[in-house]
Design an enzyme around this catalytic site. Sequence first.
Site: not given
Ligand code: UT7
Length: 335
Positions: A115, A262, A292
């Site tokens: 990135c 980014h 992204n």
């Molecule tokens: O480009 C390089 C740098 N990248 C970044 O900076 C990205 C940084 N991270 C993020 O943007 C976020 O962490 C994400 C968007 C990837 C994920 O968001 P989050 O709020 O951190 O969600 P999470 O991974 O903690 O997941 C929360 C819940 C989980 O379910 P439970 O365990 O609470 O039941 C996941 O399984 O959301 C679920 N989940 C989804 N649900 C629907 C994960 N992905 C999805 C999805 N659709 N696509």
Amino acid sequence: MYNSKIIGLGKYLPENVVTNTDLEKIMETSDAWIQERTGIKERRHILKGDGNSTSVMGVKAAKIAIERAGLTPNDIDFILFATLSPDYYFPGSGVLVQEALAIPDCPAMDIRMQCSGFVYALATADQFIKTGMYKNVLVIGSEYHSGGLDMTTRGRNISVIFGDGAGAAVLTRSENTKEGILCSHLHSEGKHAEELSLIGPNTGRWVPEILSANDPDDISYYPYMNGQFVFKNAVVRFSEVINKGLVTAGWKKEEIGMLIPHQANLRIAQFVQKKFGLSDAQVYNNIERYGNTTAASIPIALTEAWEEGKVVQGTKVVLAAFGSGFTWGSVMIQW
Ligand code: UT7
């Protein structure tokens, strides 16, 4: 003493639009979840067989940038190609661009900084121009993610985020040291290398070994991201490295004409915007349309901001990135 300045910008996005609703049909996700957590509404995916690849998209963006710079490919002295999804394991995609542009033998170098790739590539171009070694440098950021994502519920935390596309910039030498790239700051922290990575195949486990294991649960050849950990580090590092740039350039945050972060996650960009007290007009985001696109996200956004007349002569432009490595960096440009 020379400075380097950007004199041409271009972008290419595949035509095929994939909406959140399209993704709902192939995995357990929802438009609401994706928009709320990331700000993304749709992204572009290459259609298999449409002729695009990472280097082909890069060439399309580069041709526009070179033409807008008022140059021809033969005026390019050096190609820098930033990507995490090169056409081949080796050689890099830079040489493919050089061949496609029919530039006889200029050096072409790949930058593998994910990135942060475009920021690293700009900083590298700037150094070669400052020393007087090269005059015109073509910098490309291009990514073809969609073919390598786990498009099932198992991979949804990653696969809904990434999109395909390319952006390019042509830099040239300027004797006016008050314009162009004023400074860049680059960082990495390898202890977090595997928090956002694609580790298989690797030199400890080559392709034949993975194939012969034939393990359906082996997901090492898909990208992995420890989302919350990456998010927490991103907001801290973005802020730090923008601050460093402001101090070195001698700019006040109110003077920022355009911050182009980014496009990792709209929530990260909004956090940074709030932290620096910037208005909506001072920050450019297009993640809602493209997702992204990793190394391509900044050059695509910069091109759009310039096309929309939001970056003009005199604008103080801040580019900042954070990503896998971890790597992060900023570039301050007096347009
Ligand atoms: O480009 C390089 C740098 N990248 C970044 O900076 C990205 C940084 N991270 C993020 O943007 C976020 O962490 C994400 C968007 C990837 C994920 O968001 P989050 O709020 O951190 O969600 P999470 O991974 O903690 O997941 C929360 C819940 C989980 O379910 P439970 O365990 O609470 O039941 C996941 O399984 O959301 C679920 N989940 C989804 N649900 C629907 C994960 N992905 C999805 C999805 N659709 N696509």
